[in-house]
Design an enzyme around this catalytic site. Structure first.
Site, PDB file in Angstrom:
ATOM      1  N   HIS A  25       0.870  -1.182   0.000  1.00 27.75           N
ATOM      2  CA  HIS A  25       0.000   0.000   0.000  1.00 27.75           C
ATOM      3  C   HIS A  25       0.908   1.233   0.000  1.00 27.75           C
ATOM      4  O   HIS A  25       1.756   1.394   0.876  1.00 27.75           O
ATOM      5  CB  HIS A  25      -0.919  -0.005   1.220  1.00 27.75           C
ATOM      6  N   GLU A  28       1.624   3.586   3.167  1.00 32.47           N
ATOM      7  CA  GLU A  28       2.059   2.997   4.437  1.00 32.47           C
ATOM      8  C   GLU A  28       3.587   3.030   4.440  1.00 32.47           C
ATOM      9  O   GLU A  28       4.254   2.143   3.897  1.00 32.47           O
ATOM     10  CB  GLU A  28       1.482   1.591   4.588  1.00 32.47           C
ATOM     11  N   HIS A 118       3.407  -3.542   6.612  1.00 31.87           N
ATOM     12  CA  HIS A 118       2.214  -2.687   6.558  1.00 31.87           C
ATOM     13  C   HIS A 118       2.149  -1.789   7.786  1.00 31.87           C
ATOM     14  O   HIS A 118       2.729  -2.082   8.834  1.00 31.87           O
ATOM     15  CB  HIS A 118       0.944  -3.535   6.497  1.00 31.87           C
ATOM     16  N   GLU A 182       2.336  -5.809  10.729  1.00 33.26           N
ATOM     17  CA  GLU A 182       1.369  -4.703  10.699  1.00 33.26           C
ATOM     18  C   GLU A 182       1.600  -3.861  11.940  1.00 33.26           C
ATOM     19  O   GLU A 182       1.298  -4.287  13.056  1.00 33.26           O
ATOM     20  CB  GLU A 182      -0.056  -5.255  10.685  1.00 33.26           C
TER      21      GLU A 182
END
Length: 331
Positions: A25, A28, A118, A182
């Site tokens: 993404h 990010e 992420h 994450e």
């Protein structure tokens, strides 16, 4: 909760080829800047048994600092999507290129491990997400998670899928084994020093564990049987909406920032945007995560539900033999 039976032991495959991916993404930025720094000045001299491939996944989205250009790249890696002839977007073309580089998915030639980096706007801490839980390789991945939990602050381990994951669409599944790091909270399009350095600690901790396992240098304590707290994803909770589909309520202040904390029957969950009335939780206890994640608002998702459980992780034997892990059923 019923569980699966413990199966026979299998041998741990040698972990040699590791793909390290940032920018799946494009907004990010911890993973983007970490991979860029490693491409400029590789720091892998201590990991001689590993072939580490650093990759920025979505160059165009990174350039414009958006999650994606045409469609979410991290939803383009299912079996059916990868085998489709209709590559009608930049992300679809890019998925096929990445699959050829670190896969192909489901093949013997695929990389041994993909670590996908992420960020989340939610108060997620240092999350380690595993999607493929059906393989005996879950044994060493959970031992690795425990190793990281002891070395990086605020680690939460999330199992994203129980059972067959062949149609799950996520990028790290192109390799034989997947890990997603994450880390949050961090607003999209920004860089937070603590988040960046925690993500770097997760990456280098994982590489250290794999290098020392390959060299049979893990200590008895590091390989020993353990009890490990994990969270198993059970479903999404959507925002209340009006008849025209517009948002009717926001996350209650009492829930905001409470990722991985127990949500009990009768606790405030949402607050009506006009009356201010609280909407209370009317389901069994759960442990929410991705609370108020900015990227999920367009889909109407307020948070993900999980259940918390304790898993027994057998000893990681020096001969590389693995065990199936007994997982609870999710109804």
């Amino acid at each position: 909760m019923a569980g699966t039976a413990v199966g026979q032991r299998h041998a741990m495959r040698g972990i040699k080829r590791v793909a390290l991916v940032g920018g799946t993404h494009g907004n990010e930025l911890s993973g983007v800047h970490l991979v860029r720094s490693l491409l400029r000045q590789p720091s892998f001299q201590d990991f001689k048994s590993l072939e580490i491939d650093c990759l920025l996944a979505n160059d165009l989205a990174i350039e414009v600092c958006r999650r994606f250009v045409d469609r979410d790249l991290n939803r383009c890696f299912s079996r059916s999507t990868l085998h489709s002839d209709a590559a009608d977007s930049y992300e679809m073309h890019r998925a096929q290129e990445i699959n050829a580089r670190i896969g192909p998915r489901f093949s013997a030639e695929a990389s041994d491990l993909c670590i996908d980096l992420h960020n989340t706007t939610s108060n997620f801490g240092c999350g380690i997400i595993i999607t493929d839980t059906s393989s005996p390789d879950l044994h060493w991945k959970l031992q690795l998670c425990d190793y990281l939990r002891c070395r990086v602050p605020n680690v939460h381990i999330l199992l994203d899928c129980l059972g067959d994951c062949s149609e799950e669409p996520y990028l790290p599944l192109t390799a034989k084994n997947d890990l997603t790091f994450e880390v949050g909270p961090q607003a999209h399009g920004t860089l937070v020093s603590e988040v960046f350095w925690n993500q770097r600690r997760l990456v280098f901790g994982a590489l250290d564990f794999l290098e020392r396992f390959n060299r049979q240098q893990l200590s008895d304590e590091e390989r020993s049987e353990k009890t490990l707290e994990v969270f198993i994803q059970t479903g999404a909770v959507h925002y209340p909406t009006r008849s025209d589909g517009s948002l009717r309520a926001s996350i209650a202040a009492e829930l905001q920032g409470k990722d991985f904390q127990a949500l009990h029957l009768g606790d405030p969950v949402f607050q009506d945007l006009e009356s201010g009335e609280m909407i209370l939780w009317d389901e069994p206890e759960c442990y929410p995560c991705f609370i108020n994640e900015a990227a999920y608002l367009s889909s109407g998702i307020a948070f993900q539900k999980t259940m918390r459980c304790q898993l027994t992780i057998p000893e990681l034997r020096s001969d590389g033999s693995l065990c199936n892990i007994e997982l609870p059923s999710v109804d």
